[in-house]
Design a protein around this motif. Structure first.
Motif, PDB file in Angstrom:
ATOM      1  N   TYR A 251      42.044  50.308  31.941  1.00 32.35           N
ATOM      2  CA  TYR A 251      41.811  50.732  33.314  1.00 32.35           C
ATOM      3  C   TYR A 251      43.054  51.538  33.711  1.00 32.35           C
ATOM      4  O   TYR A 251      44.167  51.025  33.637  1.00 32.35           O
ATOM      5  CB  TYR A 251      41.642  49.532  34.246  1.00 32.35           C
ATOM      6  CG  TYR A 251      40.310  48.838  34.132  1.00 32.35           C
ATOM      7  CD1 TYR A 251      39.921  47.884  35.058  1.00 32.35           C
ATOM      8  CD2 TYR A 251      39.424  49.123  33.093  1.00 32.35           C
ATOM      9  CE1 TYR A 251      38.698  47.225  34.963  1.00 32.35           C
ATOM     10  CE2 TYR A 251      38.206  48.473  32.982  1.00 32.35           C
ATOM     11  CZ  TYR A 251      37.849  47.525  33.932  1.00 32.35           C
ATOM     12  OH  TYR A 251      36.642  46.881  33.833  1.00 32.35           O
TER      13      TYR A 251
ATOM     14  N   ILE B 142      52.869  35.982  38.137  1.00 30.88           N
ATOM     15  CA  ILE B 142      53.692  36.841  37.284  1.00 30.88           C
ATOM     16  C   ILE B 142      55.144  36.572  37.626  1.00 30.88           C
ATOM     17  O   ILE B 142      55.532  36.589  38.788  1.00 30.88           O
ATOM     18  CB  ILE B 142      53.415  38.342  37.500  1.00 30.88           C
ATOM     19  CG1 ILE B 142      51.973  38.699  37.163  1.00 30.88           C
ATOM     20  CG2 ILE B 142      54.383  39.184  36.662  1.00 30.88           C
ATOM     21  CD1 ILE B 142      51.626  40.149  37.488  1.00 30.88           C
TER      22      ILE B 142
ATOM     23  N   GLN C  28      46.028  48.791  43.846  1.00 32.65           N
ATOM     24  CA  GLN C  28      47.132  48.149  44.541  1.00 32.65           C
ATOM     25  C   GLN C  28      47.618  49.092  45.641  1.00 32.65           C
ATOM     26  O   GLN C  28      47.803  50.289  45.408  1.00 32.65           O
ATOM     27  CB  GLN C  28      48.260  47.823  43.563  1.00 32.65           C
ATOM     28  CG  GLN C  28      47.869  46.732  42.577  1.00 32.65           C
ATOM     29  CD  GLN C  28      49.007  46.338  41.664  1.00 32.65           C
ATOM     30  OE1 GLN C  28      50.178  46.549  41.954  1.00 32.65           O
ATOM     31  NE2 GLN C  28      48.659  45.759  40.525  1.00 32.65           N
TER      32      GLN C  28
ATOM     33  N   TYR D 234      57.732  45.136  43.043  1.00 35.40           N
ATOM     34  CA  TYR D 234      58.142  46.050  41.990  1.00 35.40           C
ATOM     35  C   TYR D 234      59.555  46.528  42.303  1.00 35.40           C
ATOM     36  O   TYR D 234      59.945  46.667  43.462  1.00 35.40           O
ATOM     37  CB  TYR D 234      57.230  47.285  41.934  1.00 35.40           C
ATOM     38  CG  TYR D 234      55.852  47.027  41.406  1.00 35.40           C
ATOM     39  CD1 TYR D 234      54.821  46.592  42.237  1.00 35.40           C
ATOM     40  CD2 TYR D 234      55.550  47.250  40.058  1.00 35.40           C
ATOM     41  CE1 TYR D 234      53.540  46.368  41.745  1.00 35.40           C
ATOM     42  CE2 TYR D 234      54.275  47.034  39.559  1.00 35.40           C
ATOM     43  CZ  TYR D 234      53.282  46.597  40.408  1.00 35.40           C
ATOM     44  OH  TYR D 234      52.017  46.388  39.917  1.00 35.40           O
TER      45      TYR D 234
ATOM     46  N   ARG E  78      41.109  43.511  37.623  1.00 33.96           N
ATOM     47  CA  ARG E  78      41.793  44.508  36.812  1.00 33.96           C
ATOM     48  C   ARG E  78      41.551  45.926  37.309  1.00 33.96           C
ATOM     49  O   ARG E  78      42.409  46.789  37.163  1.00 33.96           O
ATOM     50  CB  ARG E  78      41.328  44.373  35.368  1.00 33.96           C
ATOM     51  CG  ARG E  78      42.212  45.085  34.396  1.00 33.96           C
ATOM     52  CD  ARG E  78      41.839  44.747  32.977  1.00 33.96           C
ATOM     53  NE  ARG E  78      42.520  45.675  32.093  1.00 33.96           N
ATOM     54  CZ  ARG E  78      41.970  46.231  31.034  1.00 33.96           C
ATOM     55  NH1 ARG E  78      40.725  45.944  30.728  1.00 33.96           N
ATOM     56  NH2 ARG E  78      42.649  47.056  30.281  1.00 33.96           N
TER      57      ARG E  78
ATOM     58  N   TYR F  68      46.902  41.229  35.873  1.00 35.88           N
ATOM     59  CA  TYR F  68      46.509  42.555  36.361  1.00 35.88           C
ATOM     60  C   TYR F  68      47.672  43.370  36.902  1.00 35.88           C
ATOM     61  O   TYR F  68      47.501  44.184  37.789  1.00 35.88           O
ATOM     62  CB  TYR F  68      45.426  42.439  37.435  1.00 35.88           C
ATOM     63  CG  TYR F  68      44.235  41.646  36.982  1.00 35.88           C
ATOM     64  CD1 TYR F  68      43.821  40.519  37.679  1.00 35.88           C
ATOM     65  CD2 TYR F  68      43.542  42.002  35.832  1.00 35.88           C
ATOM     66  CE1 TYR F  68      42.743  39.775  37.247  1.00 35.88           C
ATOM     67  CE2 TYR F  68      42.453  41.252  35.392  1.00 35.88           C
ATOM     68  CZ  TYR F  68      42.067  40.141  36.119  1.00 35.88           C
ATOM     69  OH  TYR F  68      41.003  39.400  35.704  1.00 35.88           O
ATOM     70  N   LYS F  69      48.851  43.144  36.383  1.00 33.01           N
ATOM     71  CA  LYS F  69      49.980  43.953  36.843  1.00 33.01           C
ATOM     72  C   LYS F  69      49.782  45.381  36.353  1.00 33.01           C
ATOM     73  O   LYS F  69      49.082  45.644  35.378  1.00 33.01           O
ATOM     74  CB  LYS F  69      51.291  43.392  36.297  1.00 33.01           C
ATOM     75  CG  LYS F  69      51.410  43.490  34.784  1.00 33.01           C
ATOM     76  CD  LYS F  69      52.645  42.788  34.283  1.00 33.01           C
ATOM     77  CE  LYS F  69      52.717  42.886  32.773  1.00 33.01           C
ATOM     78  NZ  LYS F  69      53.790  42.055  32.198  1.00 33.01           N
ATOM     79  N   LEU F  70      50.405  46.312  37.065  1.00 37.74           N
ATOM     80  CA  LEU F  70      50.380  47.704  36.648  1.00 37.74           C
ATOM     81  C   LEU F  70      51.582  47.990  35.755  1.00 37.74           C
ATOM     82  O   LEU F  70      52.718  47.629  36.092  1.00 37.74           O
ATOM     83  CB  LEU F  70      50.413  48.622  37.868  1.00 37.74           C
ATOM     84  CG  LEU F  70      49.135  48.667  38.709  1.00 37.74           C
ATOM     85  CD1 LEU F  70      49.342  49.544  39.936  1.00 37.74           C
ATOM     86  CD2 LEU F  70      47.957  49.161  37.895  1.00 37.74           C
TER      87      LEU F  70
ATOM     88  N   SER G 245      46.328  49.114  33.932  1.00 42.63           N
ATOM     89  CA  SER G 245      46.236  47.748  34.444  1.00 42.63           C
ATOM     90  C   SER G 245      46.283  46.782  33.273  1.00 42.63           C
ATOM     91  O   SER G 245      45.543  46.932  32.299  1.00 42.63           O
ATOM     92  CB  SER G 245      44.943  47.576  35.225  1.00 42.63           C
ATOM     93  OG  SER G 245      44.838  46.275  35.743  1.00 42.63           O
ATOM     94  N   ASP G 246      47.162  45.824  33.393  1.00 40.72           N
ATOM     95  CA  ASP G 246      47.388  44.902  32.289  1.00 40.72           C
ATOM     96  C   ASP G 246      46.165  44.066  31.983  1.00 40.72           C
ATOM     97  O   ASP G 246      45.413  43.688  32.885  1.00 40.72           O
ATOM     98  CB  ASP G 246      48.558  43.984  32.672  1.00 40.72           C
ATOM     99  CG  ASP G 246      48.955  43.071  31.536  1.00 40.72           C
ATOM    100  OD1 ASP G 246      49.243  41.894  31.799  1.00 40.72           O
ATOM    101  OD2 ASP G 246      48.973  43.532  30.383  1.00 40.72           O
ATOM    102  N   LEU G 247      45.985  43.783  30.726  1.00 40.72           N
ATOM    103  CA  LEU G 247      44.911  42.895  30.309  1.00 40.72           C
ATOM    104  C   LEU G 247      45.268  41.469  30.664  1.00 40.72           C
ATOM    105  O   LEU G 247      46.406  41.068  30.571  1.00 40.72           O
ATOM    106  CB  LEU G 247      44.746  43.008  28.786  1.00 40.72           C
ATOM    107  CG  LEU G 247      43.698  42.100  28.141  1.00 40.72           C
ATOM    108  CD1 LEU G 247      42.314  42.484  28.609  1.00 40.72           C
ATOM    109  CD2 LEU G 247      43.810  42.181  26.630  1.00 40.72           C
TER     110      LEU G 247
ATOM    111  N   TYR H 213      52.564  41.679  45.196  1.00 42.98           N
ATOM    112  CA  TYR H 213      53.467  42.001  44.094  1.00 42.98           C
ATOM    113  C   TYR H 213      54.811  42.496  44.630  1.00 42.98           C
ATOM    114  O   TYR H 213      54.890  43.066  45.714  1.00 42.98           O
ATOM    115  CB  TYR H 213      52.889  43.139  43.235  1.00 42.98           C
ATOM    116  CG  TYR H 213      51.467  42.974  42.781  1.00 42.98           C
ATOM    117  CD1 TYR H 213      50.410  43.271  43.639  1.00 42.98           C
ATOM    118  CD2 TYR H 213      51.163  42.564  41.486  1.00 42.98           C
ATOM    119  CE1 TYR H 213      49.089  43.147  43.225  1.00 42.98           C
ATOM    120  CE2 TYR H 213      49.844  42.443  41.062  1.00 42.98           C
ATOM    121  CZ  TYR H 213      48.816  42.737  41.929  1.00 42.98           C
ATOM    122  OH  TYR H 213      47.512  42.619  41.513  1.00 42.98           O
TER     123      TYR H 213
ATOM    124  N   ILE I 156      57.268  45.764  37.342  1.00 41.23           N
ATOM    125  CA  ILE I 156      56.834  44.578  38.071  1.00 41.23           C
ATOM    126  C   ILE I 156      57.914  43.503  37.993  1.00 41.23           C
ATOM    127  O   ILE I 156      58.599  43.363  36.978  1.00 41.23           O
ATOM    128  CB  ILE I 156      55.508  44.048  37.495  1.00 41.23           C
ATOM    129  CG1 ILE I 156      54.989  42.861  38.301  1.00 41.23           C
ATOM    130  CG2 ILE I 156      55.661  43.657  36.038  1.00 41.23           C
ATOM    131  CD1 ILE I 156      54.324  43.233  39.572  1.00 41.23           C
TER     132      ILE I 156
END
Lengths: 113, 114
Positions: B32, A56, A102, A35, A98, B100-102, B94-96, A33, A45
């Motif tokens: 989460y 993403i 991280q 950020y 999920r 799964y991004k925070l 945590s994204d649905l 990722y 993000i």
């Protein structure tokens, strides 16, 4: 030993320049990722890659282009830098899932003059 | 959409006092939740996480957090503050979905007075 590393740690550059930030993880994770943390410490993000595939892509100017040559690396290239790009950029990695933690790199402080 | 609210951008406590950092979440599904700490000029480090198991979660450095569904809260506590606890603390959900991004709260700066 460093789990998630970023280079450089500091980057000072002029408006209009193009720059890159590199990130590497040695944790065997499949997801990475980027950020952005602004001057008020707010974290958002930007991009995420899973097994080298972009999953993403938030609302980020197309001057920002991520590249993942392999699962352990995720680089961020920024074209035509603007004053508003000044921030701290963090790379992170995890196993996809999920509930998975991280792991964050130390950050790259970008200052655009 | 999921979101996180951290009440209080700054919290100041005396060394040895109770630390309470507040986090409320909004989620249409069981969340989460994570607490991260950021020391000056460093990256984020996980303190603890809630993933639908025990509602009282213990983390590193003596921190713990309790998930309260009825209050949509996940407050972080430590019985006795230490000078080394001074840092920025972030609550995240945590994204649905597959990304799964925070999604982070705005952060709370903890100041510890001697």
């Amino acid at each position: 030993d460093t789990a998630v590393s970023q280079t450089p740690k500091y980057l000072v550059t002029q408006m209009g320049n193009d720059k890159s930030i590199k990130c590497e993880q040695n944790l065997g994770h499949d997801t990475m990722y980027w950020y952005k943390q602004d001057s008020k410490k707010f974290l958002k993000i930007m991009f995420s890659y899973n097994n080298k595939e972009l999953i993403i892509n938030e609302t980020v100017p197309n001057r920002f282009s991520p590249k993942s040559p392999d699962k352990a690396h995720l680089n961020l290239h920024i074209n035509s830098l603007e004053l508003g790009d000044s921030a701290v950029y963090f790379c992170a990695s995890s196993h996809q899932g999920r509930s998975n933690e991280q792991f964050f790199g130390p950050g790259t402080r970008l200052t655009v003059l | 959409a999921q979101s996180v609210t951290q009440l209080g951008s700054h919290v100041s406590v005396s060394e040895g006092a109770l630390v309470l950092l507040r986090c409320n979440y909004s989620s249409s599904v069981p969340p989460y939740l994570f607490w991260y700490v950021q020391y000056p000029n460093q990256g984020l480090q996980l303190l603890l996480k809630y993933t639908s198991a025990a509602t009282l979660v213990k983390g590193i450095n003596g921190f713990e957090a309790e998930f309260k569904k009825s209050e949509t809260s996940f407050h972080l506590t430590k019985p006795s503050a230490h000078m080394s606890d001074a840092a920025e603390y972030f609550c995240a959900v945590s994204d649905l979905g597959s990304s799964y991004k925070l999604i982070f709260g705005s952060g709370t700066r903890l100041l510890v007075r001697p």
